[in-house]
Design a protein around this motif. Structure first.
Motif, PDB file in Angstrom:
ATOM      1  N   MET A 131      43.342  40.068  50.574  1.00  0.00           N
ATOM      2  CA  MET A 131      44.163  39.766  49.478  1.00  0.00           C
ATOM      3  C   MET A 131      44.127  39.586  47.964  1.00  0.00           C
ATOM      4  SD  MET A 131      46.615  35.745  49.575  1.00  0.00           S
ATOM      5  CE  MET A 131      45.025  34.470  48.944  1.00  0.00           C
ATOM      6  N   LEU A 132      43.382  38.961  47.413  1.00  0.00           N
ATOM      7  CA  LEU A 132      42.628  39.304  46.694  1.00  0.00           C
ATOM      8  C   LEU A 132      42.111  41.142  45.092  1.00  0.00           C
ATOM      9  CD1 LEU A 132      39.620  36.686  45.949  1.00  0.00           C
ATOM     10  CD2 LEU A 132      41.725  36.445  45.573  1.00  0.00           C
ATOM     11  N   ALA A 133      41.976  41.187  46.476  1.00  0.00           N
ATOM     12  CA  ALA A 133      41.963  43.041  46.448  1.00  0.00           C
ATOM     13  C   ALA A 133      43.740  43.412  46.136  1.00  0.00           C
ATOM     14  CB  ALA A 133      41.701  44.393  47.546  1.00  0.00           C
ATOM     15  N   HIS A 134      44.548  42.899  47.051  1.00  0.00           N
ATOM     16  CA  HIS A 134      45.907  43.377  47.220  1.00  0.00           C
ATOM     17  C   HIS A 134      46.455  42.967  45.979  1.00  0.00           C
ATOM     18  CE1 HIS A 134      49.691  43.833  47.697  1.00  0.00           C
ATOM     19  NE2 HIS A 134      50.419  42.994  47.813  1.00  0.00           N
ATOM     20  N   LEU A 135      46.340  41.523  45.113  1.00  0.00           N
ATOM     21  CA  LEU A 135      46.555  41.087  44.049  1.00  0.00           C
ATOM     22  C   LEU A 135      46.483  41.793  42.546  1.00  0.00           C
ATOM     23  CD1 LEU A 135      45.772  37.140  44.582  1.00  0.00           C
ATOM     24  CD2 LEU A 135      48.648  38.785  44.659  1.00  0.00           C
ATOM     25  N   LYS A 136      44.827  42.392  42.660  1.00  0.00           N
ATOM     26  CA  LYS A 136      44.201  42.852  41.617  1.00  0.00           C
ATOM     27  C   LYS A 136      44.743  44.067  41.464  1.00  0.00           C
ATOM     28  CE  LYS A 136      39.782  41.196  41.659  1.00  0.00           C
ATOM     29  NZ  LYS A 136      38.023  41.850  42.578  1.00  0.00           N
ATOM     30  N   VAL A 137      45.668  44.783  41.821  1.00  0.00           N
ATOM     31  CA  VAL A 137      46.467  46.228  42.293  1.00  0.00           C
ATOM     32  C   VAL A 137      47.697  45.941  42.180  1.00  0.00           C
ATOM     33  CG1 VAL A 137      44.637  47.469  43.331  1.00  0.00           C
ATOM     34  CG2 VAL A 137      46.160  46.864  44.617  1.00  0.00           C
ATOM     35  N   SER A 138      48.839  44.720  42.044  1.00  0.00           N
ATOM     36  CA  SER A 138      49.166  45.212  42.741  1.00  0.00           C
ATOM     37  C   SER A 138      49.918  45.126  41.563  1.00  0.00           C
ATOM     38  CB  SER A 138      50.173  43.238  43.048  1.00  0.00           C
ATOM     39  OG  SER A 138      51.472  43.253  42.932  1.00  0.00           O
TER      40      SER A 138
ATOM     41  N   PRO B  58      49.790  20.694  43.865  1.00  0.00           N
ATOM     42  CA  PRO B  58      50.922  20.336  44.050  1.00  0.00           C
ATOM     43  C   PRO B  58      50.785  19.521  42.144  1.00  0.00           C
ATOM     44  CG  PRO B  58      50.206  19.745  45.873  1.00  0.00           C
ATOM     45  CD  PRO B  58      49.342  20.863  45.670  1.00  0.00           C
ATOM     46  N   GLN B  59      49.665  19.499  41.876  1.00  0.00           N
ATOM     47  CA  GLN B  59      49.508  19.058  40.382  1.00  0.00           C
ATOM     48  C   GLN B  59      49.391  19.637  39.452  1.00  0.00           C
ATOM     49  OE1 GLN B  59      47.175  18.722  43.260  1.00  0.00           O
ATOM     50  NE2 GLN B  59      48.965  16.564  43.554  1.00  0.00           N
ATOM     51  N   ARG B  60      49.299  21.330  39.159  1.00  0.00           N
ATOM     52  CA  ARG B  60      50.103  22.366  38.583  1.00  0.00           C
ATOM     53  C   ARG B  60      48.575  23.146  38.488  1.00  0.00           C
ATOM     54  NH1 ARG B  60      55.217  20.285  35.310  1.00  0.00           N
ATOM     55  NH2 ARG B  60      56.526  20.067  37.791  1.00  0.00           N
ATOM     56  N   LYS B  61      47.542  22.761  39.369  1.00  0.00           N
ATOM     57  CA  LYS B  61      46.890  23.471  39.250  1.00  0.00           C
ATOM     58  C   LYS B  61      46.383  24.575  39.484  1.00  0.00           C
ATOM     59  CE  LYS B  61      44.993  19.756  36.296  1.00  0.00           C
ATOM     60  NZ  LYS B  61      44.430  20.050  35.173  1.00  0.00           N
ATOM     61  N   GLU B  62      45.895  25.764  38.750  1.00  0.00           N
ATOM     62  CA  GLU B  62      45.698  27.073  39.728  1.00  0.00           C
ATOM     63  C   GLU B  62      44.952  27.067  40.410  1.00  0.00           C
ATOM     64  OE1 GLU B  62      43.228  31.032  38.396  1.00  0.00           O
ATOM     65  OE2 GLU B  62      44.016  30.953  37.022  1.00  0.00           O
ATOM     66  N   ILE B  63      45.804  28.267  41.706  1.00  0.00           N
ATOM     67  CA  ILE B  63      44.111  28.222  42.959  1.00  0.00           C
ATOM     68  C   ILE B  63      43.993  29.363  42.673  1.00  0.00           C
ATOM     69  CG2 ILE B  63      44.549  27.909  44.888  1.00  0.00           C
ATOM     70  CD1 ILE B  63      46.768  26.000  45.248  1.00  0.00           C
ATOM     71  N   LEU B  64      44.627  30.173  42.523  1.00  0.00           N
ATOM     72  CA  LEU B  64      44.967  31.702  42.445  1.00  0.00           C
ATOM     73  C   LEU B  64      45.805  32.128  41.286  1.00  0.00           C
ATOM     74  CD1 LEU B  64      43.130  34.004  44.075  1.00  0.00           C
ATOM     75  CD2 LEU B  64      44.867  34.185  45.718  1.00  0.00           C
ATOM     76  N   SER B  65      45.170  33.585  40.791  1.00  0.00           N
ATOM     77  CA  SER B  65      46.157  34.209  39.982  1.00  0.00           C
ATOM     78  C   SER B  65      45.439  35.474  39.563  1.00  0.00           C
ATOM     79  CB  SER B  65      46.278  33.865  38.468  1.00  0.00           C
ATOM     80  OG  SER B  65      45.248  33.997  37.968  1.00  0.00           O
ATOM     81  N   ASN B  66      46.840  36.505  39.466  1.00  0.00           N
ATOM     82  CA  ASN B  66      45.282  37.760  38.861  1.00  0.00           C
ATOM     83  C   ASN B  66      45.478  38.184  37.193  1.00  0.00           C
ATOM     84  OD1 ASN B  66      48.215  38.479  39.160  1.00  0.00           O
ATOM     85  ND2 ASN B  66      48.583  40.031  40.159  1.00  0.00           N
ATOM     86  N   GLU B  67      45.183  39.286  37.148  1.00  0.00           N
ATOM     87  CA  GLU B  67      44.720  39.823  36.142  1.00  0.00           C
ATOM     88  C   GLU B  67      46.371  40.283  35.572  1.00  0.00           C
ATOM     89  OE1 GLU B  67      45.187  43.715  33.272  1.00  0.00           O
ATOM     90  OE2 GLU B  67      45.582  43.241  35.427  1.00  0.00           O
ATOM     91  N   LEU B  68      47.441  40.436  35.861  1.00  0.00           N
ATOM     92  CA  LEU B  68      48.699  41.146  35.601  1.00  0.00           C
ATOM     93  C   LEU B  68      49.400  39.900  35.324  1.00  0.00           C
ATOM     94  CD1 LEU B  68      49.859  43.787  34.905  1.00  0.00           C
ATOM     95  CD2 LEU B  68      50.858  43.303  37.341  1.00  0.00           C
TER      96      LEU B  68
END
Length: 387
Positions: free
Chosen positions: A51-58, A67-77
């Motif tokens: 999934m992380l590899a997919h997000l990188k090239v997406s 729910p507290q609006r803290k980042e769990i995951l994000s990509n570079e784009l």
């Protein structure tokens, strides 16, 4: 007494043996569970890495939040897009909540996260900034966690606008020859006693306009195929020199009538792996353009002035009237005409140079136009040796 002691001892031994057997059995079960757990954890780790590899090239910006609006995951784009929108430098994805353009998304989250009901809901907005159009989608989940995605739809919107303009232009361009044909035919039908000379004149005019319609429909078909089904154009070995000779031969009567001189500086065998129909269209449309607009007694120079490992470099130049600088960047636009009245008189469809540009692009090349220092117009373009 001794018998009772023996019975107690035997009972204790039996209990110990039973407990040992139970422990052994559960130890095997625990070992199996541990093995299964290790397998599940390995699978989950692999899925996360995928999934992380997919997000990188997406090509889509993505961020997932608690729910507290803290980042769990994000990509570079995603970080790139919010920096593109924001007037301040953003190092973390949480900065999205401080960007005014995301105000509607923030209002949506404020409202939905306060509600008691648990259901999946979405909110979409469009953000236009710095010549880009971004499509933003927010999904809030049952546990009030959520994700935000950002897509750049600039090109899609531009293509939709181009298609709309193309449809409008096609409708406009079709009206003129159809109206002309209708007018000439009505004249012939309403005046059966008209003399033969005038009849011939109107019939010839009808034929000319019908030919113009044919050319327009052919050019529209070519443009559409290049846009939507380029795979329909198959590749083959093409001799550029022979293609140019065929163009000159097909236009020999017009070239002679207008006293054009063609100078070709192309090696006798200049091979390319491409589509012969599109290669022909490039040189044919450039020649048609020069014949229509350059003037009389013009010299055209066609040369291949350079080649490298991948590309041939061509120049198609005339010593005619050229065009004003303001028109140069729009010469390849569909239906764009420098002189609208004259273009229709000479029968141009307004798509010739657009076809040239698309055909050059099909062969992984580039094309540009410039006025020559001594007068006239020059087209410089490249064609990849194998597309």
């Amino acid at each position: 007494m001794e018998i009772a002691v023996c019975i107690c001892i035997l009972t204790a031994v039996a209990v110990i043996v039973y407990c040992y057997m139970v422990v052994c059995r559960y130890r095997k079960s625990i070992a199996a569970l541990q093995s299964n757990l290790d397998t599940v954890q390995t699978d989950l780790r692999m899925e996360r890495e995928k999934m992380l590899a997919h997000l990188k090239v997406s090509k889509r910006g993505f961020a997932n939040y608690s729910p507290q609006r803290k980042e769990i995951l994000s990509n570079e784009l995603f970080i790139q897009y919010i920096n593109y929108i924001s007037n301040k430098r953003c190092s973390y994805s949480e900065a999205v909540f401080d960007i005014p353009e995301f105000g509607d998304i923030l209002d949506f989250l404020d409202d939905r996260q306060c509600r008691a009901e648990k259901k999946l809901e979405t909110k979409t907005i469009h953000i236009s900034k710095n010549n880009k159009i971004l499509y933003v989608n927010c999904i809030i989940f049952h546990d009030k966690s959520f994700e935000i995605t950002i897509d750049d739809i600039t090109q899609k919107e531009e293509q939709a606008q181009l298609k709309k303009q193309l449809t409008q232009n096609i409708s406009h361009e079709l009206k003129t020859p159809v109206a002309s044909i209708q007018g000439y035919m009505e004249t012939l039908l309403c005046n059966p006693d008209i003399d033969q000379e005038k009849k011939d004149f109107y019939i010839k005019r009808c034929y000319t306009q019908a030919q113009r319609l044919t050319n327009l429909l052919y050019d529209i078909s070519t443009i559409n195929k290049l846009d939507e089904a380029p795979e329909m154009y198959v590749g083959e070995d093409v001799d550029i020199s022979i293609v140019i000779d065929n163009v000159i031969k097909d236009l020999s009567l017009v070239i002679e009538e207008q006293h054009f001189t063609i100078k070709k500086e192309i090696p006798d065998t200049l091979m390319i792996r491409g589509n012969i129909s599109l290669i022909y269209s490039i040189f044919r449309n450039l020649m048609d353009n020069a014949l229509a607009y350059a003037g009389k007694n013009i010299t055209i120079n066609i040369c291949c002035y350079r080649q490298d490992k991948d590309f041939y470099y061509f120049s198609f130049a005339d010593n005619g009237v050229g065009v004003e600088e303001e028109h140069l960047n729009r010469l390849f636009d569909r239906f764009y005409r420098v002189d609208k009245g004259r273009s229709r008189k000479v029968g141009g469809t307004g798509l010739g140079l657009s076809i040239v540009k698309n055909a050059v692009s099909f062969h992984n090349g580039r094309i540009s136009a410039k006025n020559r220092e001594g007068g006239g117009l020059e087209f410089l373009f490249t064609l990849k040796k194998s597309f």
